[in-house]
Design a protein around this motif. Structure first.
Motif, PDB file in Angstrom:
ATOM      1  N   ALA A   5     -35.728 -30.330   4.242  1.00 33.85           N
ATOM      2  CA  ALA A   5     -34.737 -29.469   4.893  1.00 33.85           C
ATOM      3  C   ALA A   5     -33.694 -29.058   3.856  1.00 33.85           C
ATOM      4  O   ALA A   5     -33.055 -29.906   3.218  1.00 33.85           O
ATOM      5  N   ILE A   6     -33.575 -27.764   3.669  1.00 33.10           N
ATOM      6  CA  ILE A   6     -32.710 -27.209   2.614  1.00 33.10           C
ATOM      7  C   ILE A   6     -31.330 -26.862   3.158  1.00 33.10           C
ATOM      8  O   ILE A   6     -31.213 -26.288   4.245  1.00 33.10           O
ATOM      9  N   ASP A   7     -30.311 -27.174   2.358  1.00 33.35           N
ATOM     10  CA  ASP A   7     -28.970 -26.650   2.625  1.00 33.35           C
ATOM     11  C   ASP A   7     -28.783 -25.424   1.706  1.00 33.35           C
ATOM     12  O   ASP A   7     -28.648 -25.583   0.494  1.00 33.35           O
ATOM     13  N   PRO A   8     -28.773 -24.209   2.265  1.00 36.35           N
ATOM     14  CA  PRO A   8     -28.695 -23.005   1.422  1.00 36.35           C
ATOM     15  C   PRO A   8     -27.265 -22.486   1.212  1.00 36.35           C
ATOM     16  O   PRO A   8     -27.075 -21.325   0.857  1.00 36.35           O
ATOM     17  N   THR A   9     -26.256 -23.378   1.402  1.00 36.18           N
ATOM     18  CA  THR A   9     -24.851 -22.941   1.331  1.00 36.18           C
ATOM     19  C   THR A   9     -24.533 -22.254  -0.001  1.00 36.18           C
ATOM     20  O   THR A   9     -23.839 -21.241  -0.042  1.00 36.18           O
ATOM     21  N   LYS A  10     -25.067 -22.797  -1.098  1.00 35.39           N
ATOM     22  CA  LYS A  10     -24.697 -22.269  -2.424  1.00 35.39           C
ATOM     23  C   LYS A  10     -25.204 -20.835  -2.616  1.00 35.39           C
ATOM     24  O   LYS A  10     -24.437 -19.943  -2.998  1.00 35.39           O
ATOM     25  N   ILE A  11     -26.460 -20.593  -2.335  1.00 37.47           N
ATOM     26  CA  ILE A  11     -27.005 -19.244  -2.566  1.00 37.47           C
ATOM     27  C   ILE A  11     -26.376 -18.247  -1.584  1.00 37.47           C
ATOM     28  O   ILE A  11     -26.149 -17.078  -1.927  1.00 37.47           O
ATOM     29  N   HIS A  12     -26.035 -18.713  -0.403  1.00 35.04           N
ATOM     30  CA  HIS A  12     -25.368 -17.825   0.557  1.00 35.04           C
ATOM     31  C   HIS A  12     -23.964 -17.481   0.060  1.00 35.04           C
ATOM     32  O   HIS A  12     -23.571 -16.298   0.008  1.00 35.04           O
ATOM     33  N   GLY A  13     -23.221 -18.509  -0.360  1.00 40.40           N
ATOM     34  CA  GLY A  13     -21.827 -18.302  -0.792  1.00 40.40           C
ATOM     35  C   GLY A  13     -21.739 -17.483  -2.077  1.00 40.40           C
ATOM     36  O   GLY A  13     -20.931 -16.560  -2.185  1.00 40.40           O
ATOM     37  N   GLU A  14     -22.603 -17.808  -3.074  1.00 34.31           N
ATOM     38  CA  GLU A  14     -22.475 -17.137  -4.387  1.00 34.31           C
ATOM     39  C   GLU A  14     -23.172 -15.786  -4.433  1.00 34.31           C
ATOM     40  O   GLU A  14     -22.707 -14.864  -5.089  1.00 34.31           O
ATOM     41  N   LEU A  15     -24.313 -15.670  -3.753  1.00 36.59           N
ATOM     42  CA  LEU A  15     -25.117 -14.447  -3.910  1.00 36.59           C
ATOM     43  C   LEU A  15     -25.298 -13.675  -2.602  1.00 36.59           C
ATOM     44  O   LEU A  15     -25.938 -12.626  -2.583  1.00 36.59           O
ATOM     45  N   GLY A  16     -24.753 -14.198  -1.526  1.00 37.20           N
ATOM     46  CA  GLY A  16     -24.814 -13.483  -0.240  1.00 37.20           C
ATOM     47  C   GLY A  16     -26.193 -13.490   0.402  1.00 37.20           C
ATOM     48  O   GLY A  16     -26.458 -12.719   1.317  1.00 37.20           O
ATOM     49  N   TRP A  17     -27.090 -14.418  -0.074  1.00 34.98           N
ATOM     50  CA  TRP A  17     -28.448 -14.442   0.480  1.00 34.98           C
ATOM     51  C   TRP A  17     -28.521 -15.182   1.816  1.00 34.98           C
ATOM     52  O   TRP A  17     -27.943 -16.257   1.959  1.00 34.98           O
ATOM     53  N   LEU A  18     -29.203 -14.579   2.742  1.00 30.80           N
ATOM     54  CA  LEU A  18     -29.561 -15.244   4.002  1.00 30.80           C
ATOM     55  C   LEU A  18     -30.963 -14.762   4.353  1.00 30.80           C
ATOM     56  O   LEU A  18     -31.309 -13.611   4.074  1.00 30.80           O
ATOM     57  N   PRO A  19     -31.789 -15.604   4.987  1.00 27.02           N
ATOM     58  CA  PRO A  19     -33.123 -15.118   5.350  1.00 27.02           C
ATOM     59  C   PRO A  19     -33.037 -13.988   6.368  1.00 27.02           C
ATOM     60  O   PRO A  19     -32.188 -14.020   7.250  1.00 27.02           O
ATOM     61  N   GLU A  20     -33.947 -13.006   6.217  1.00 25.63           N
ATOM     62  CA  GLU A  20     -33.922 -11.854   7.131  1.00 25.63           C
ATOM     63  C   GLU A  20     -34.927 -12.011   8.270  1.00 25.63           C
ATOM     64  O   GLU A  20     -34.802 -11.351   9.294  1.00 25.63           O
TER      65      GLU A  20
END
Ligand code: NAD
Ligand code: DAU
Length: 339
Positions: free
Chosen positions: A284-299
């Motif tokens: 189970a991944i915590d994607p907080t970093k990529i969301h916060g720094e690069l604005g990525w969220l799964p579509e």
């Protein structure tokens, strides 16, 4: 820009080549692939003749051949997808995993040092973190979770990550690493769980479910992984690791039932078989970093992605039928014959 994509005839690398050639007509995608059992030129057929795509049938452990490509093509960016990737095969025969996943990564890094590049990106996996307990839904992998591998596959991938980090620190190389959760979508080789369910069910063949079917994976639609890597190579910070995943946890029994329902097939096809040795319980991944720094969220939510995936396999039956009628039969018998 000239962008080397290794492992581009495989599942994620292939989807990435499709994505990049269409999105960036002014960049050239240089695909390097050995075409192992998992590499398939039919995956690249829709883009093979595009003017911004070139294919090289080359092994990433072949130093001379790799240096020649770097010398002639002068890549700006290198993205390493090439790997042996199936955990069950790594339990059966680890050696090729060590060669490709570790030595191959070292050869690519040396070529980058020798010829100079703007960015080297290592496509890694959440499996380097080991697993999480089933009864702790509050726990997730972050980029600082210690490496703690279970299988020869994950140990080889973790070794590659350490080598990338060593080259970054010692030689100041501009590297990034991404660690993604389980992908699903078009062009995935039928040995992997979701395409195995689809291809078996379409042939009314039993579906082997390991252990109690309660192991949990964090499923991500492959295009979302491609988008994340594209963002990291352009805007990610050198020397950083980015976890990629979208809080899409499902246990294996839920996944089989969803796919069987989508295909209109009976749950009686489910066959509980002996467990995978060392089977990781939960990712189970915590994607907080990529969301916060690069604005990525799964579509793509799982419910939508799984429908698209099932449709793709039904519409492209020739792609996977060509695989399962070949050498795959021997693999299947060896893996599942006595299970
Ligand atoms: P895949 O097995 O479908 O494809 C691997 C590709 O690499 C194949 O085309 C194969 O021919 C090529 N290859 C293997 N050895 C090679 C060598 N020595 N030289 C050149 N090419 C070689 O794998 P995938 O599922 O697309 O995974 C791609 C990458 O993503 C891997 O590095 C894997 O560890 C990582 N990853 C996969 C997932 C997943 O769910 N599939 C999740 C996270 C990370
Ligand atoms: O988490 C990322 C990883 O996901 C990648 O790094 C690997 O390359 C990729 O293969 C995948 O590893 P898994 O081992 O999680 O994937 P696999 O599709 O082999 O199995 C998914 C789950 O389904 C796992 O818990 C084992 C189970 N399974 C798998 C097969 C093939 C079964 O129950 N029966 C099967 O026949």
């Amino acid at each position: 820009m000239n962008i080397i994509v290794t492992g581009g005839a495989g599942f994620i690398g292939g989807n990435f080549c499709h994505y990049m050639t269409k999105k960036y007509p002014d960049d050239t995608i240089l695909c390097i692939d050995k075409l192992t059992y998992a590499g398939n030129l039919e995956t690249l057929e829709p883009i093979m003749d595009m003017p911004n795509f070139k294919f090289f049938k080359t092994d990433i452990t072949d130093r001379e051949a790799i240096y020649k490509i770097f010398k002639e093509e002068k890549p700006d960016i290198v993205i390493n997808f090439a790997a042996e990737t199936h955990v069950d095969r790594s339990i059966d025969d680890p050696e090729v995993f060590l060669n490709t996943n570790i030595i191959g990564t070292g050869v690519l890094l040396d070529a980058c040092r020798e010829f100079g590049i703007k960015r080297y990106h290592q496509v890694s996996t959440d499996e380097v973190y080991g697993d999480l307990p089933l009864d702790r839904p509050d726990m997730f992998f972050t980029e600082t979770t210690p490496i703690h591998t279970s299988s020869p596959y994950s140990a080889a991938k973790a070794s590659a990550d350490l080598i990338v980090q060593a080259y970054t620190r010692t030689f100041g190389m501009p590297c990034t690493i991404s660690r993604c959760s389980n992908n699903y979508g078009p062009y995935q080789f039928p040995e992997k769980f979701i395409p195995l369910i689809i291809s078996n069910a379409m042939n009314d063949k039993k579906i082997p479910l390991y252990g109690k079917g309660d192991n949990v994976r964090d499923w991500l639609y492959v295009k979302d992984h491609c988008i994340a890597i594209d963002l990291i190579i352009r805007n990610g910070k050198e020397g950083e690791i980015y976890n990629i995943g979208g809080h899409n946890e499902k246990n294996n029994l839920e996944v089989v039932k969803t796919v069987l329902a989508g295909l209109g097939k009976s749950e009686e096809l489910i066959n509980f078989v002996s467990d995978r040795p060392g089977h990781d319980r939960r990712y189970a991944i915590d994607p907080t970093k990529i969301h916060g720094e690069l604005g990525w969220l799964p579509e793509t939510p799982f419910e939508e992605g799984i429908k698209k995936t099932i449709k793709w396999y039904l519409d492209n039956a020739k792609w996977w039928e060509n695989i399962i009628k070949g050498e795959y039969k021997n693999y299947y018998e060896k893996m599942y014959g006595n299970r």
